[in-house]
Design a protein around this motif. Structure first.
Motif, short mmCIF file in Angstrom:
data_model
loop_
_atom_site.label_atom_id
_atom_site.label_comp_id
_atom_site.label_asym_id
_atom_site.label_seq_id
_atom_site.Cartn_x
_atom_site.Cartn_y
_atom_site.Cartn_z
N ARG A 82 0.83 -1.20 0.00
CA ARG A 82 0.00 0.00 0.00
C ARG A 82 0.87 1.26 0.00
O ARG A 82 0.54 2.26 -0.65
CB ARG A 82 -0.92 0.00 1.22
N ASN A 86 1.18 4.53 -4.22
CA ASN A 86 0.63 5.83 -3.88
C ASN A 86 0.82 6.77 -5.06
O ASN A 86 1.88 6.81 -5.68
CB ASN A 86 1.35 6.37 -2.63
N SER A 93 1.36 11.71 1.87
CA SER A 93 0.16 11.23 1.22
C SER A 93 -0.20 9.82 1.69
O SER A 93 -1.38 9.49 1.87
CB SER A 93 0.33 11.25 -0.30
N ASP A 97 -3.93 8.00 4.51
CA ASP A 97 -4.82 6.84 4.57
C ASP A 97 -5.45 6.68 5.95
O ASP A 97 -6.50 6.06 6.08
CB ASP A 97 -4.04 5.56 4.23
N SER A 592 -10.54 -0.34 1.54
CA SER A 592 -10.35 0.20 2.88
C SER A 592 -11.10 1.53 2.99
O SER A 592 -11.33 2.22 1.98
CB SER A 592 -8.86 0.40 3.20
N SER A 625 -10.87 8.92 4.09
CA SER A 625 -10.00 8.32 3.09
C SER A 625 -10.53 6.94 2.75
O SER A 625 -10.76 6.11 3.65
CB SER A 625 -8.56 8.22 3.60
N THR A 626 -10.78 6.67 1.46
CA THR A 626 -11.24 5.36 1.01
C THR A 626 -10.39 4.89 -0.16
O THR A 626 -9.87 5.71 -0.92
CB THR A 626 -12.72 5.40 0.57
N ALA A 627 -10.26 3.60 -0.30
CA ALA A 627 -9.45 3.03 -1.38
C ALA A 627 -10.08 1.74 -1.86
O ALA A 627 -10.65 0.97 -1.07
CB ALA A 627 -8.02 2.80 -0.93
N SER A 638 -5.54 0.70 -8.51
CA SER A 638 -6.22 1.19 -7.31
C SER A 638 -6.67 2.62 -7.51
O SER A 638 -6.12 3.37 -8.33
CB SER A 638 -5.31 1.09 -6.08
N THR A 640 -8.04 6.02 -4.93
CA THR A 640 -8.14 6.54 -3.57
C THR A 640 -8.94 7.83 -3.58
O THR A 640 -8.59 8.78 -4.29
CB THR A 640 -6.74 6.80 -2.98
N ARG A 642 -10.41 10.94 -1.22
CA ARG A 642 -10.21 11.59 0.08
C ARG A 642 -11.04 12.86 0.17
O ARG A 642 -11.24 13.55 -0.83
CB ARG A 642 -8.73 11.92 0.30
N ASP A 664 -7.39 10.03 -6.49
CA ASP A 664 -6.08 9.62 -7.00
C ASP A 664 -6.19 8.24 -7.63
O ASP A 664 -7.06 7.43 -7.25
CB ASP A 664 -5.03 9.58 -5.89
#
Length: 715
Positions: A82, A86, A93, A97, A592, A625-627, A638, A640, A642, A664
Motif C-alpha cells: 500500500r 501511492n 500522502s 490513509d 479500505s 480516506s477510502t481506497a 487502485s 483513492t 479523500r 487519485d
C-alpha cells in the motif's frame, strides 16, 4: 553506485545569500555534505556476518516485538504494498490513509514551507510543530530546532511498514506522543527485491526516480537506496488572484540511505542506519526560496534471547534556510522582508530497553532514554531599498531524559496493560541578539533564564475478546511535549504577518480516554470504531494580539494588512470524536475506508479570551480516506478518494478554507517478469484544495492535477 550517490549529493543545488556570516553558513553546508557522504560510504562498506552452519537465525532488522498491550489501543498498519502504490509517491500522502492524521497545512512537501509540516491527530490542532511522535527504526524524526517533519527524507520504496497508534501516552514511546505515534520500519528482505528502480515523468516537467539494492549474506543483509525528485512546479496563488509577481514554485529533492543488519550472536543483531537528504523549494514569488539539509546515523543492538533487550544511539544534524517576501496589493512586485540564511541544529540521543521473559500471558518492558537538541537561527531583516539593515541570532538547547516501564497481563480473553514514565527536562542557553548591520549596535540583548521541570505520564488500557469476532477495548492516557527551540526563541514573519516568540512557554500536557470495538465477522473483513475525549492543557498557539500598521514588541513594525501574533499557552483545547476504519480483502481485491469526525474547542481566558469556544486553526471536523484496488502478482490497479471538511485558517475563525475532495489513481502493468509500466494520477478532477489564506484574502492552493507515466524494474 556509492560513487554516483556521493556525486549526486555534491551536485545538489544551493541558494546563495548575502551577509556577514555567509562563509560560516557555506562551511556548515559543506560539513553536512561531507558527513552525509561519509555515513553513506560507511554503510556500504559494512558486511553482514554469515551465520554458523546449522544455526537458524531470523533477522528482521527491527526492534523488539510489538507489545501485547497494543491490543487495547487504536492501531492502524500500512503494509509495503500500500505504501508503494501511492499516486504522489510521498510519505505524507501515504499517512493520509489514516483519517485524522494530518499536517498543519494541506499542501505537501513539494510546495509547502517545510516549517508548516508538523503532524497531529484527533483534532487537537497544531502550530507547525508536531503533536504526534514520528519514529524511524526507533529514532525520533522531528526537526531538532522546529519540530516539523522533513518528509522528502523518506522515500517510500525504503519503508517496510507503518504503524499508527491513535491516542497519546508518553509512557513507552517518550515525550512528544501527545496525540499518537507513527512508527516507521525500514524495508528488508521480505519486502525489497535484490535490485529495484523506478523512473517517472510527470506534469509540469516533473521527474521522480528511485533506486535500491539488497544484499543478503546468511542471516544478515545490507540495503542501499537513493531517491531524486524535481519539478517546475505550479503557481500556488489561485488563478483569479494572480499578478505579475506570481510564478511557479519549483522543487528539487534528493535523499539516500544505507542500512546494514548483522547477526553478532545466535539471538543478537546489530543494525546500522545512515542517511542524508537535500530539499530545495520555492513558494511562488521572488525571495521565497528555502532549503533543508540533513544527515542521520543510528546504531541499534537487539537481543531476542531469554532476556529481550535493545540499545540505541543516534545522531542527527540539520541545516535550514528560508526567505520571505511581501507582495503589494496589486501583486505587481515582491519585496524581500527576511532572509533566514542559516539555521543549524543537532540532535543526539539514546535508549535502552529490557524485556525479560516472564512466561505466557505476561510481558514487561522497562528502560531509559535521553535526547539533547540544540540550534540557532541566523537572519537578516528590516529591508530598506532591497537591502537588510538588521541581523538576528536566536536559539538555545534542550535536554530530556526519562525512565519508563510498561507491562501487559493476558488472562484468557482479557488483556490488561499499564505503563508510565518520569521525565526530567532542561532548557538552557536561550538567547536573542538583534543588531544593526551598519555599525553593529545592539538592538536586543536577551539571555533567557535556564529552566527545568519533571513530568509524570503514562497509559492504562484493557481489551476483552467477548468472542473471536468481537473485541472491546478502552484506554486512558497522559502525554506531554516540551516547546521547541523555534517556539521559545525565534520570532518570525510570513508575508506581512509577524509572530513574536515566548521564552516562558510551558510544556503542553494531554489527558485523554478512548473506547472502541474491533469486529472481524469473516475472514478478510475487519471493522473498528473508537470514541475519544482529549484535553490538551497549556496548548501553544499563535494568538492574535494586534493588526498593522504599527510597531509591536518582539517583531518591530508590521505593515498595513498584516497581523501581529504572540505565541502563548492557551488554557486548553478539548476534542471529542469518533474514528471508524474498515478493511476488506478477497483474493486479489481489497478495499479500505477511514473516517475521523472531531469536535474540538479552545478554552481560553485572559488575553486570549476572544478565542474561547472557537475551533483550533487548520482543524477540519471530518477527514475521510477510502481506497479500492486489485493486485495480481506484479499487476496492480487502485483508486483513492479523500475528503477534508472546511477548516479555519486563523485562530479567530475569521477566514475559512473550503472543503476539498480529491481522487487519485495508480496502475502497474507488467511487460516482462522484471519490467512494468506505471501510471499515476493525483487529484484527477483538478479539485481546488485550499492550503492557506493570507491576511489580505489571497488564497494559496495545494497540488493541482498531476499525471505520471513511468517504468519499474525489479530483479
Amino acid at each position: 553506485m556509492a560513487d554516483a550517490l556521493l556525486r549526486l549529493c555534491r551536485a545538489a543545488r544551493h541558494f546563495s545569500h548575502a551577509g556577514g556570516d555567509l562563509t560560516a553558513a557555506a562551511a556548515r553546508r559543506r560539513s553536512i555534505k561531507r558527513l552525509t557522504a561519509a555515513l553513506l560510504l560507511a554503510g556500504t562498506l559494512a558486511t553482514p556476518a554469515i551465520a554458523q552452519e546449522g544455526e537458524e537465525v531470523v533477522v528482521r532488522g527491527r526492534g523488539l516485538a510489538p507489545r501485547p498491550g497494543d491490543k487495547a489501543a487504536s492501531v492502524v498498519t500500512l503494509d509495503a504494498a500500500r505504501i508503494r502504490e501511492n499516486a504522489s509517491n510521498r510519505l505524507e500522502s501515504v499517512l493520509a490513509d489514516v483519517a485524522g492524521l494530518q499536517q498543519f497545512r494541506r499542501a505537501d512537501s513539494r510546495s509547502a514551507n517545510p516549517t508548516s509540516q508538523g503532524i497531529s491527530l484527533r483534532g487537537i490542532g497544531g502550530n507547525a510543530s508536531s503533536r504526534a511522535l514520528l519514529i524511524l527504526d526507533g529514532v525520533p524524526q522531528t526537526d531538532p530546532f522546529g519540530g516539523w517533519v522533513p518528509f522528502p527524507a523518506y522515500a517510500t520504496d525504503r519503508i517496510g511498514a507503518i504503524r499508527v497508534t491513535r491516542g497519546g501516552g508518553s509512557g513507552y514511546f517518550g515525550p512528544g506522543a501527545l496525540a499518537g505515534t507513527v512508527e516507521i520500519d525500514s524495508s528488508g528482505p521480505r519486502d525489497q527485491p535484490a535490485l529495484a528502480a523506478d523512473l517517472a515523468y510527470g506534469s509540469r516537467n516533473s521527474v521522480d526516480a528511485t533506486a535500491s539494492a539488497l544484499l543478503e549474506r546468511g542471516a544478515g543483509f545490507a540495503t542501499l537506496s537513493a531517491a531524486y525528485a524535481r519539478g517546475d512546479g505550479f503557481i500556488p496563488t489561485v488563478a483569479g488572484q494572480r499578478g505579475p509577481a506570481d510564478r511557479p514554485a519549483p522543487y528539487e529533492q534528493f535523499s539516500a540511505a544505507a542500512r546494514t543488519v548483522v547477526t553478532v550472536a545466535p539471538s543478537t543483531e546489530l543494525q546500522a542506519n545512515v542517511s542524508g537528504f537535500t530539499d530545495t523549494r520555492e513558494r511562488g514569488t521572488a525571495f521565497t526560496a528555502n532549503r533543508s539539509e540533513g544527515a542521520d546515523a543510528s546504531l541499534r543492538v537487539v537481543g531476542r534471547g531469554a532476556l529481550g533487550w535493545s540499545a540505541l544511539a543516534y545522531l542527527q544534524t540539520r541545516a535550514f534556510a528560508s526567505q520571505f517576501a511581501s507582495v503589494d496589493a496589486a501583486r505587481q512586485t515582491a519585496t524581500q522582508t527576511l532572509d533566514q540564511y542559516s539555521t543549524p541544529a543537532t540532535g543526539i540521543g539514546g535508549r535502552i530497553e529490557l524485556a525479560p521473559r516472564l512466561g505466557n500471558g505476561r510481558d514487561l518492558r522497562f528502560g531509559a532514554d535521553i535526547r539533547r537538541v540544540e540550534g540557532r537561527t541566523q537572519e537578516l531583516y528590516t529591508y530598506v531599498a532591497g537591502l537588510p539593515t538588521r541581523r538576528r541570532v536566536a536559539g538555545g538547547a534542550a535536554l530530556n531524559w526519562g525512565i519508563f516501564g510498561d507491562g501487559t497481563l493476558t488472562a484468557g480473553a482479557l488483556t490488561l496493560t499499564l505503563g508510565g514514565r518520569v521525565d526530567r527536562w532542561q532548557l538552557t542557553d536561550g538567547s536573542l541578539r538583534e543588531t544593526t548591520l551598519a555599525n553593529g549596535a545592539a538592538l536586543t540583548t536577551s539571555d533567557f533564564a535556564d529552566r527545568a521541570g519533571t513530568e509524570w505520564t503514562g497509559r492504562a488500557g484493557a481489551a476483552w475478546t467477548i468472542a473471536p469476532p468481537l473485541t472491546l477495548r478502552t484506554s486512558a492516557y497522559r502525554g506531554w511535549r516540551l516547546p521547541t527551540l523555534n517556539e521559545l526563541y525565534r520570532p518570525f514573519r510570513v508575508g506581512t504577518d509577524a509572530v513574536a516568540a515566548n521564552a516562558l512557554l510551558a510544556p503542553e500536557r494531554l489527558t485523554g480516554i478512548d473506547g472502541g470495538v474491533t469486529l472481524v465477522p469473516v475472514g478478510g473483513v475487519s471493522l473498528t470504531g473508537t470514541l475519544f475525549w482529549n484535553r490538551l492543557t497549556d496548548a501553544i498557539s499563535n494568538v492574535t494580539a494586534g493588526r498593522g500598521p504599527g510597531t509591536f514588541p518582539g517583531v518591530g513594525f508590521v505593515a498595513a494588512g498584516g497581523t501581529y501574533r504572540v505565541r502563548q499557552n492557551l488554557d486548553a483545547i478539548e476534542s471529542t470524536g469518533v474514528e471508524l476504519d474498515a478493511r476488506w480483502d478477497h483474493g486479489p481485491w481489497f478495499a479500505s475506508a477511514s473516517w475521523s469526525h472531531v469536535n474540538p474547542h479552545v478554552r481560553a481566558t485572559g488575553s486570549a479570551a476572544a478565542l474561547d469556544d472557537l475551533r483550533p486553526a487548520q482543524t477540519p471536523r471530518d477527514l475521510v480516506s477510502t481506497a479500492l484496488g486489485w493486485r495480481q502478482q506484479d499487476a496492480a490497479l487502485s483508486a483513492t478518494l479523500r475528503h477534508s471538511a472546511a477548516q479555519f485558517e486563523d485562530d479567530q475563525n475569521s477566514r475559512t478554507l473550503a472543503a476539498a475532495t480529491t481522487l487519485d489513481g495508480y496502475a502497474a502493468l507488467p511487460l516482462t517478469r522484471r519490467i512494468a509500466i506505471e501510471a499515476r494520477a493525483e487529484n484527477v478532477f483538478d479539485a481546488r484544495v485550499e492550503a492557506g489564506i493570507s491576511g489580505t484574502g489571497v488564497v494559496e492552493r495545494a497540488t493541482p492535477r498531476t499525471l505520471w507515466i513511468g517504468v519499474r524494474l525489479r530483479s
